[in-house]
Design a protein around this motif. Structure first.
Motif: not given
Length: 363
Positions: A280-309
């Motif tokens: 549904t929604a997750t804070q973990n993309v933003w949490l990773a970005q807060e710590h300077g980490l890129p993200v590898i993620a699936t296109r599930a829920g709202t996740i794709p809106g937080h990752v600029t591929e």
């Protein structure tokens, strides 16, 4: 407006408690008179494996927090509802699980119809759901004046459970409510480590089994840390890792990770991986970005809106180990970890919270 938020707050742990508390702070800053009605005992231990509370707050506490609710005191549910009917104009019940529905229905019955009511649904139905869950949530959604959901899919699901009142089912993306952690600069970066990180509660829908299969099919020098509480134990996933031949490449960090340990945990990885089958929604993309980490993620829920591929992360299809292995391989091409890390920016929470309060409050 006088508002009561009914939901978890410290000493309860996790995103639900942080969200309730941050929402209270934001509403107060917007000029409202807010109280949090939290729990003295939220769930029976049998329904929540693991520890429910923490010893150290992970953010600024909200001074107007009361702990008058307990799962084993139905009379208390009613009394809190009666008190709120005299104190507030709006009651917001925070729905994290259908287990909360009987207390909420009793509390709302006590409140009568004197206050407007909103069900704030982190999940309309659980990711792993049973038939009784649907019946319970249909009862709750029929009782409240409005529903707030966090994704278009969840909005549609709530409308299916609330026929005839679909206009009152609102949508606002879950805003950032990250724990207070030491700044990333407190940990010295050490270049490419060939280590990935999965962080959070480990449940079947999170797809850690998919990640293990992708790890086995991807670059052989890459290792993985799985950090978080395991819903039902880690034995099956450990056995799967051994069967796939990657047991020596997986570090298991079982148990809740306090906020004070997050900087070191994220600093030890090149990227955070979110292999979710659904979301549904997750804070973990933003949490990773807060710590300077890129993200590898699936296109599930709202996740794709937080990752600029291709800019600050990579995306793949849910439930597809081969596609996740492809994304991991692409990530470790020469120069890619450094390039994607350079594109990471922390989220600005202000616009998200502005939209959220607009959707939550009555027009």
């Amino acid at each position: 407006m006088r508002i009561a938020l009914v939901g978890p707050a410290y000493p309860y742990k996790g995103g639900g408690a942080r969200h309730t508390t941050e929402l209270a702070h934001r509403l107060t800053a917007a000029g409202h008179d807010v109280v949090i009605e939290s729990w003295h005992a939220q769930y029976p231990a049998a329904l929540y494996p693991g520890r429910q509370t923490i010893d150290v707050p992970e953010g600024a506490l909200f001074p107007g927090t009361r702990h008058r609710l307990a799962w084993y005191r139905p009379d208390g549910w009613w009394r809190v509802g009666r008190a709120l009917s005299r104190e507030v104009d709006l009651v917001v019940v925070t729905v994290l699980s259908p287990v909360q529905v009987p207390p909420y229905l009793t509390l709302l019955a006590g409140a009568s119809r004197d206050a407007e009511t909103v069900a704030l649904c982190h999940n309309v139905l659980p990711h792993e759901r049973g038939r009784i869950d649907t019946l319970l949530m249909r009862s709750l959604l029929a009782r409240v004046d409005a529903v707030l959901t966090h994704s278009p899919e969840q909005q549609e699901l709530a409308r299916e459970l609330r026929p005839g009142a679909i206009a009152s089912v609102r949508l606002a993306e879950l805003p950032p409510h990250l724990p207070d952690t030491p700044p990333p600069s407190a940990v010295e970066p050490r270049g490419v480590r060939h280590r990935l990180l999965f962080f959070g509660i480990v449940r079947p829908y999170k797809g850690v089994d998919v990640l293990l299969r992708a790890l086995a099919a991807g670059p052989p020098q890459v290792s993985l840390t799985v950090a978080g509480e395991f819903w039902g134990g880690s034995e099956e996933l450990r056995a799967l890792a051994a069967e796939l031949g990657v047991g020596e490449r997986v570090r298991w960090h079982e148990g809740y990770v306090p906020a004070a340990q997050l900087a070191a945990l994220f600093a030890d990885a090149d990227a955070a991986v979110l292999p979710y089958r659904s979301a549904t929604a997750t804070q973990n993309v933003w949490l990773a970005q807060e710590h300077g980490l890129p993200v590898i993620a699936t296109r599930a829920g709202t996740i794709p809106g937080h990752v600029t591929e291709g800019a600050d992360g990579l995306l793949c299809e849910p439930g597809d180990p081969a596609d996740l292995a492809r994304a991991i391989t692409d990530f470790y091409r020469s120069g890619e970890p450094e390039r994607l890390r350079a594109g990471v920016r922390p989220v600005d929470p202000g616009p998200y919270w502005k939209r959220y309060l607009t959707a939550l409050l009555p027009n």
